[in-house]
Design a protein around this motif. Structure first.
Motif, PDB file in Angstrom:
ATOM      1  N   SER A 160       0.844  -1.205   0.000  1.00  0.00           N
ATOM      2  CA  SER A 160       0.000   0.000   0.000  1.00  0.00           C
ATOM      3  C   SER A 160       0.871   1.243   0.000  1.00  0.00           C
ATOM      4  N   VAL A 161       1.878   1.258  -0.840  1.00  0.00           N
ATOM      5  CA  VAL A 161       2.771   2.407  -0.925  1.00  0.00           C
ATOM      6  C   VAL A 161       1.995   3.621  -1.435  1.00  0.00           C
ATOM      7  N   GLY A 162       1.991   4.694  -0.661  1.00  0.00           N
ATOM      8  CA  GLY A 162       1.319   5.921  -1.069  1.00  0.00           C
ATOM      9  C   GLY A 162      -0.161   5.929  -0.777  1.00  0.00           C
ATOM     10  N   ASN A 163      -0.818   4.807  -0.942  1.00  0.00           N
ATOM     11  CA  ASN A 163      -2.253   4.709  -0.724  1.00  0.00           C
ATOM     12  C   ASN A 163      -2.659   3.252  -0.918  1.00  0.00           C
ATOM     13  N   THR A 164      -3.869   2.911  -0.525  1.00  0.00           N
ATOM     14  CA  THR A 164      -4.372   1.566  -0.803  1.00  0.00           C
ATOM     15  C   THR A 164      -4.894   1.519  -2.229  1.00  0.00           C
ATOM     16  N   PRO A 165      -4.874   0.343  -2.862  1.00  0.00           N
ATOM     17  CA  PRO A 165      -5.444   0.238  -4.214  1.00  0.00           C
ATOM     18  C   PRO A 165      -6.903   0.682  -4.264  1.00  0.00           C
ATOM     19  N   LEU A 166      -7.679   0.332  -3.257  1.00  0.00           N
ATOM     20  CA  LEU A 166      -9.091   0.712  -3.235  1.00  0.00           C
ATOM     21  C   LEU A 166      -9.253   2.218  -3.201  1.00  0.00           C
ATOM     22  N   ASP A 167      -8.485   2.888  -2.364  1.00  0.00           N
ATOM     23  CA  ASP A 167      -8.611   4.339  -2.277  1.00  0.00           C
ATOM     24  C   ASP A 167      -8.192   5.017  -3.576  1.00  0.00           C
ATOM     25  N   ASP A 168      -7.130   4.506  -4.220  1.00  0.00           N
ATOM     26  CA  ASP A 168      -6.693   5.101  -5.485  1.00  0.00           C
ATOM     27  C   ASP A 168      -7.764   4.969  -6.554  1.00  0.00           C
ATOM     28  N   ILE A 169      -8.384   3.801  -6.638  1.00  0.00           N
ATOM     29  CA  ILE A 169      -9.439   3.614  -7.635  1.00  0.00           C
ATOM     30  C   ILE A 169     -10.629   4.513  -7.325  1.00  0.00           C
ATOM     31  N   ASN A 170     -10.949   4.653  -6.058  1.00  0.00           N
ATOM     32  CA  ASN A 170     -12.092   5.485  -5.699  1.00  0.00           C
ATOM     33  C   ASN A 170     -11.813   6.975  -5.894  1.00  0.00           C
ATOM     34  N   ILE A 171     -10.559   7.377  -5.839  1.00  0.00           N
ATOM     35  CA  ILE A 171     -10.211   8.754  -6.195  1.00  0.00           C
ATOM     36  C   ILE A 171     -10.570   9.021  -7.658  1.00  0.00           C
ATOM     37  N   ILE A 172     -10.223   8.067  -8.515  1.00  0.00           N
ATOM     38  CA  ILE A 172     -10.540   8.202  -9.946  1.00  0.00           C
ATOM     39  C   ILE A 172     -12.048   8.160 -10.164  1.00  0.00           C
ATOM     40  N   ARG A 173     -12.717   7.244  -9.516  1.00  0.00           N
ATOM     41  CA  ARG A 173     -14.163   7.112  -9.701  1.00  0.00           C
ATOM     42  C   ARG A 173     -14.921   8.320  -9.133  1.00  0.00           C
ATOM     43  N   SER A 174     -14.473   8.826  -8.013  1.00  0.00           N
ATOM     44  CA  SER A 174     -15.154   9.977  -7.410  1.00  0.00           C
ATOM     45  C   SER A 174     -15.062  11.199  -8.301  1.00  0.00           C
TER      46      SER A 174
END
Length: 464
Positions: A368-382
């Motif tokens: 989870s370097v920098g962020n979790t995969p889930l949070d990164d995807i949700n940044i894009i989706r949001s």
């Protein structure tokens, strides 16, 4: 004014000039290379000319993006995401996966990318004419970035995909380590391996990262180099390196996602999301993404490549990206809204891609370097006003790449690196499936190169 950003100054011989005669220049635009390369301004102009070569339509001015979609579309006419209806037979060969070695459009791109490499080599070899040491350092960095960019797409289109453990035996493309000044001599040379080409690419980008400043106007800067490194490492399935490179860009470059998805496209000056964009001007020619994806009213051919319901069905509801399109009133085709201004900058690397690379690489590496995969995807989706995911898988991320980066030059490369297949069946005619490493998904070495290079080996399926 933007029209003066890039002036096409091609002051050196061009290797394998395209049959399309796109580099035929007025004599006033060229001069003797020995004179030009003896001056600081001349060498500087060669670097400017390298950017201009990159900006031409048959390179990063549109077609390199288009080719990835043409090769990557899968399914029958009724089930494909994108449908090609253009009249260019050479491009239809890519859509049908029936390329021929005398395809002049493929030849034009091959020659253009090698022209970029030759120009970059010319700058590097004549850099002693630059008096300011800081300027010299930056110019070497830019030349290495542009050369690596060209080699990366040459090896992705003209060679089998990178496979760890096999890349040291797979034929890549010809490496030209030195500038060519005399084209009358025998320049025959065999192709290097895929592994050797990737080493040249990565070494060049690391050098560029170390040489380039954090900000460099609309030219390549250090984070453009690191972002391209992230893309290269992802193609190699080197997930730890891809993750770290993408994280560096996200955390340290100062770039930010546009507030709205639509804001990432169709602007004539770089925005915060643009890590590297090609400057399209009246001097550098048409934006060929617009040419083939846009309506006549937006400067295109009416939508040679149109969106099908199969692609729209992949989006959840709501999602701004699902409606980022328009209907061509003349023919009813549904067209992407990404390319509607023929003189808009063409995004080559957007920050959104870095979030997707970091997410996929972290997930595959279990980190989870920098962020979790889930949070990164949700940044894009949001950002697209799409519902956030509660969990995320690799398949979710690959789908998100299709939704976020569709029609931006990723499709075939993602299919090949993840070892997926392509269904090229036609309606009612049964099914034909091409594996990721099919000979039919690799461009032929152009006939002109085969005729002039006595040592080069043709790709399988295209004769000797």
């Amino acid at each position: 004014m933007k029209a003066n950003k890039l002036i096409l100054l091609i002051i050196f011989a061009v290797f394998f000039t395209s049959c399309e005669d796109e580099l035929n220049l007025d004599p006033k635009q060229s001069e003797d290379a020995s004179v030009t390369l003896s001056t600081e301004s001349g060498v500087t102009n060669v670097l400017t000319g390298t950017y201009a070569l990159a900006a031409n339509g048959n390179a990063y001015g549109g077609r390199v993006l288009l080719y990835a979609d043409l090769l990557g579309v899968t399914g029958s006419l009724s089930t494909t995401d994108l449908r090609w209806r253009g009249s260019f037979g050479e491009l239809r060969q890519m859509y049908l996966k029936t390329m021929l070695s005398d395809n002049v459009i493929i030849e034009g791109t091959y020659s253009r990318l090698y022209s970029m490499i030759n120009a970059a080599n010319t700058v590097i070899e004549n850099i002693d004419k630059i008096k300011d040491p800081d300027k010299k350092t930056v110019m070497i960095g830019e030349a290495n970035f542009l050369r690596s960019l060209a080699y990366f797409d040459l090896v992705r289109f003209f060679a089998k995909p990178y496979v760890a453990g096999q890349a040291n035996s797979q034929l890549g493309v010809v490496i030209r380590p030195n500038a060519i000044y005399d084209f009358s001599v025998d320049l025959s040379k065999e192709r290097s391996t895929v592994d050797e080409v990737y080493k040249v690419i990565i070494d060049g980008l690391n050098l560029a990262y170390n040489n380039l400043p954090e900000e460099n106007s609309f030219y390549a800067d250090k984070y453009a180099a690191k972002a391209l490194l992230a893309r290269v490492y992802l193609q190699q399935q080197n997930y730890a390196a891809a993750r770290d490179a993408a994280n560096d860009v996200i955390e340290n470059s100062g770039h930010a996602l546009s507030l709205k998805y639509a804001d990432a496209f169709n602007h004539d000056s770089d925005k915060a999301e643009d890590v590297f964009a090609i400057q399209i001007t009246k001097q550098t020619g048409l934006n060929d993404a617009v040419t083939f994806y846009a309506s006549e009213g937006n400067g295109g051919r009416g939508g040679d490549f149109s969106i099908r319901d199969t692609y729209l069905d992949k989006f959840s509801d709501p999602d701004d990206r699902a409606v980022f399109n328009y209907e061509n009133e003349d023919n009813g085709r549904l067209l992407t809204s990404k390319f509607t201004d023929q003189f808009a900058d063409l995004p080559i690397i957007r920050l959104a891609e870095m979030y997707l690379i970091r997410a996929e690489s972290n997930l595959r590496a279990g980190t989870s370097v920098g962020n979790t995969p889930l949070d990164d995807i949700n940044i894009i989706r949001s950002r697209a006003n799409a519902d956030e995911l509660l969990t995320v898988t690799v398949d979710d991320i690959l789908l998100e790449r299709e939704l976020e980066l569709g029609m931006e030059g990723f499709l075939i490369h993602d299919i090949r690196r993840t070892k997926r297949s392509i269904d090229i069946s036609t309606d009612g005619d049964g099914s034909e499936v091409l594996p990721y490493d099919s000979n039919r998904l690799v461009f032929p070495i152009p006939l002109k190169e085969m005729d002039t290079n006595k040592k080069i080996t043709q790709n399988p399926g295209y004769g000797s």
